[in-house]
Enzyme design. Structure first.
Site, PDB file in Angstrom:
ATOM      1  N   ALA A 179     -17.317  21.606  -5.244  1.00 49.89           N
ATOM      2  CA  ALA A 179     -16.319  20.905  -4.427  1.00 49.89           C
ATOM      3  C   ALA A 179     -14.864  21.284  -4.692  1.00 49.89           C
ATOM      4  CB  ALA A 179     -16.483  19.403  -4.636  1.00 49.89           C
ATOM      5  N   LYS A 184     -12.611  20.890   1.318  1.00 47.68           N
ATOM      6  CA  LYS A 184     -13.728  20.440   2.170  1.00 47.68           C
ATOM      7  C   LYS A 184     -14.153  19.017   1.812  1.00 47.68           C
ATOM      8  CE  LYS A 184     -15.161  25.155   2.969  1.00 47.68           C
ATOM      9  NZ  LYS A 184     -14.424  25.775   1.826  1.00 47.68           N
ATOM     10  N   GLY A 235     -24.355  22.747 -10.848  1.00 42.27           N
ATOM     11  CA  GLY A 235     -24.990  22.443  -9.571  1.00 42.27           C
ATOM     12  C   GLY A 235     -26.405  22.981  -9.459  1.00 42.27           C
ATOM     13  N   CYS A 307     -16.509  32.437   1.450  1.00 40.03           N
ATOM     14  CA  CYS A 307     -15.346  33.041   2.117  1.00 40.03           C
ATOM     15  C   CYS A 307     -15.382  34.550   1.863  1.00 40.03           C
ATOM     16  CB  CYS A 307     -14.044  32.393   1.687  1.00 40.03           C
ATOM     17  SG  CYS A 307     -13.816  32.260  -0.071  1.00 40.03           S
TER      18      CYS A 307
HETATM   19  C1  LIG Z   1     -15.530  28.445  -3.145  1.00 39.26           C
HETATM   20  S1  LIG Z   1     -15.181  27.413  -4.462  1.00 39.26           S
HETATM   21  C2  LIG Z   1     -15.350  25.826  -3.729  1.00 39.26           C
HETATM   22  C3  LIG Z   1     -14.201  25.456  -2.827  1.00 39.26           C
HETATM   23  C4  LIG Z   1     -14.260  24.011  -2.368  1.00 39.26           C
HETATM   24  N1  LIG Z   1     -15.495  23.697  -1.707  1.00 39.26           N
HETATM   25  C5  LIG Z   1     -13.110  23.686  -1.440  1.00 39.26           C
HETATM   26  O1  LIG Z   1     -13.281  23.645  -0.222  1.00 39.26           O
HETATM   27  O2  LIG Z   1     -12.006  23.452  -1.947  1.00 39.26           O
HETATM   28  C6  LIG Z   1     -16.621  27.509  -5.445  1.00 39.26           C
HETATM   29  C7  LIG Z   1     -16.643  26.552  -6.613  1.00 39.26           C
HETATM   30  O3  LIG Z   1     -17.922  26.636  -7.244  1.00 39.26           O
HETATM   31  C8  LIG Z   1     -17.756  26.243  -8.582  1.00 39.26           C
HETATM   32  N2  LIG Z   1     -18.966  26.623  -9.331  1.00 39.26           N
HETATM   33  C9  LIG Z   1     -19.280  27.808  -9.896  1.00 39.26           C
HETATM   34  N3  LIG Z   1     -20.484  27.740 -10.492  1.00 39.26           N
HETATM   35  C10 LIG Z   1     -20.958  26.493 -10.280  1.00 39.26           C
HETATM   36  C11 LIG Z   1     -22.139  25.800 -10.661  1.00 39.26           C
HETATM   37  N4  LIG Z   1     -23.095  26.401 -11.360  1.00 39.26           N
HETATM   38  N5  LIG Z   1     -22.283  24.516 -10.285  1.00 39.26           N
HETATM   39  C12 LIG Z   1     -21.304  23.890  -9.570  1.00 39.26           C
HETATM   40  N6  LIG Z   1     -20.159  24.490  -9.215  1.00 39.26           N
HETATM   41  C13 LIG Z   1     -19.989  25.773  -9.550  1.00 39.26           C
HETATM   42  C14 LIG Z   1     -16.475  26.958  -8.992  1.00 39.26           C
HETATM   43  O4  LIG Z   1     -15.886  26.327 -10.114  1.00 39.26           O
HETATM   44  C15 LIG Z   1     -15.638  26.849  -7.712  1.00 39.26           C
HETATM   45  O5  LIG Z   1     -14.728  25.774  -7.812  1.00 39.26           O
END
Ligand SMILES: C[S@@+](CC[C@H](N)C(=O)[O-])C[C@H]1O[C@@H](n2cnc3c(N)ncnc32)[C@H](O)[C@@H]1O
Length: 381
Positions: A179, A184, A235, A307
């Site tokens: 998140a 979002k 996650g 993205c």
């Molecule tokens: C594309 S960004 C998310 C952007 C967010 N949804 C927004 O709209 O602002 C992807 C996110 O996934 C997180 N992430 C990476 N590995 C993860 C995991 N195993 N479980 C949960 N989150 C994770 C990262 O820290 C990062 O903040």
């Protein structure tokens, strides 16, 4: 059954490795000291030139120049700021609410599949203003309203599409699996339809940023009423933690963040030190999407988004995950057709016409949003 899947995943990783390592760096180097010191953004461009020129053919030069040019923003109106004049103020700037403009043109009679229609009770609550095609004006910074929260949130307007595609209904229980920093999550709340919302991100520093966004945009009483839960868990474990629980799940995974990788050195995934992490991305994405689907109630919906322009991080991950769930868990997942959705928003965004599953917003000089890939799935069993 796991063996062919693992083989498939290994093959996927090998392809990513080949795709992400520039050709002239594939040979074994003799001395580290002679290694050229390219900035990560330059390495990213080399990689994109190599992979995306093949993937997009004649379209690539136009996408490339757009990615290297200034991105366009949208202003997502904060429904919690209680200031009616925000929309009027944005209209005075000559910006238009692309969501409600599109929904007002939607003809339900012309659509055979109503299940993915964005004109549900919730989507019109999202008001996001953009400047017209070719207009490269910028929005002024957001202002504090009378309730002490900011009146709009500036974001890539294409980032709203995964939330719109999720198609919330009033009273939905929602999980935002990755998140932070929270654009979002905020949009999900602006639908005014979440009975409760679990917003998770592995990174504690990034969940800190998410909390700040929530504090700046959502008054405390509403934060409590919406029962927002912010966590910093992995996650990938969500299927075990809360299986079969949510009506709607957003899986906005970490990716090569193509536009960011061309402009920022800091935290750039193309830094040499992050090579392994980069190669592992499709595997991580697959595991996160699988966890998101396992956390969804049978009959519920998931949207996967990135993205990135990379097929390996987009369609391949979706297809690989659906296969994995069918083989390992006997869970059936169906990809939803979003072509009507593409038609609805094609005045604002430039869509790639040849996705096998999902939709992809291509950066374009007159509508410089994205890239944004999103694919909607329904968990059937
Ligand atoms: C594309 S960004 C998310 C952007 C967010 N949804 C927004 O709209 O602002 C992807 C996110 O996934 C997180 N992430 C990476 N590995 C993860 C995991 N195993 N479980 C949960 N989150 C994770 C990262 O820290 C990062 O903040």
């Amino acid at each position: 059954m796991a063996a062919p899947i693992l083989k498939g995943v290994r093959e996927l990783m090998r392809l990513v490795d080949l795709a992400l390592v520039p050709r002239r760096h594939r040979h074994k180097k003799k001395w580290a000291a002679t290694e050229p010191k390219f900035p990560a953004s330059q390495l990213a461009l080399q990689n994109f030139d190599m992979t995306y020129s093949v993937q997009f053919g004649d379209l690539w030069p136009s996408i490339r120049v757009s990615l290297l040019s200034e991105q366009k923003y949208g202003a997502l109106v904060n429904n919690f700021a209680a200031s009616d004049h925000v929309s009027a103020k944005l209209e005075q700037l000559n910006a238009k609410d692309f969501v409600n403009e599109a929904i007002s043109h939607w003809d339900p009679e012309a659509e055979s599949d109503h299940s993915v229609a964005p004109s549900t009770a919730c989507s019109p609550n999202l008001r996001c203003f953009t400047f017209a095609r070719g207009d490269v004006s910028r929005f002024p910074p957001a202002r504090l309203g009378s309730l002490g929260v900011l009146d709009y949130y500036l974001m890539d307007a294409a980032s709203l599409l995964p939330v719109l595609a999720l198609g919330l209904h009033p009273g939905d229980t929602v999980l935002d699996l990755c998140a932070a920093p929270g654009g979002k999550t905020l949009a999900l709340l602006q639908t005014l339809c979440c009975r409760n919302l679990a917003a998770n991100d592995l990174s504690t520093s990034r969940t800190g940023r998410l909390r700040k966004v929530l504090q700046s945009y959502v008054p405390q009483g509403i934060r409590e009423r919406n029962q927002i839960r912010v966590t910093s868990w992995d996650g990938r474990k969500w299927g075990e933690l809360e299986g079969d629980t949510y009506d709607r799940v957003l899986v906005d995974v970490p990716c090569t963040t193509d536009r960011h990788s061309l402009h920022e050195e800091e935290n750039n995934i193309f830094q040499r030190s992050r090579k392994k992490e980069r190669q592992m991305l499709p595997m991580l994405q697959l595991q996160l999407l699988a966890a998101g689907l396992l956390a969804t109630k049978p009959g519920g919906h998931v949207v996967y988004s990135t993205c990135s322009l990379s097929h390996l991080q987009n369609e391949y991950v979706v297809q690989g995950t659906i296969e994995l769930l069918a083989n390992q868990y006997s869970i059936k997942v169906q990809v939803e057709d979003l072509s009507h959705f593409r038609k609805l928003f094609m005045d604002t965004f430039c869509f790639f016409q040849s996705c096998q599953v999902g939709e992809l917003v291509l950066p374009n000089l007159i509508a410089n949003f994205g890239p944004m890939y999103f694919c909607k799935m329904r968990r059937l069993t």
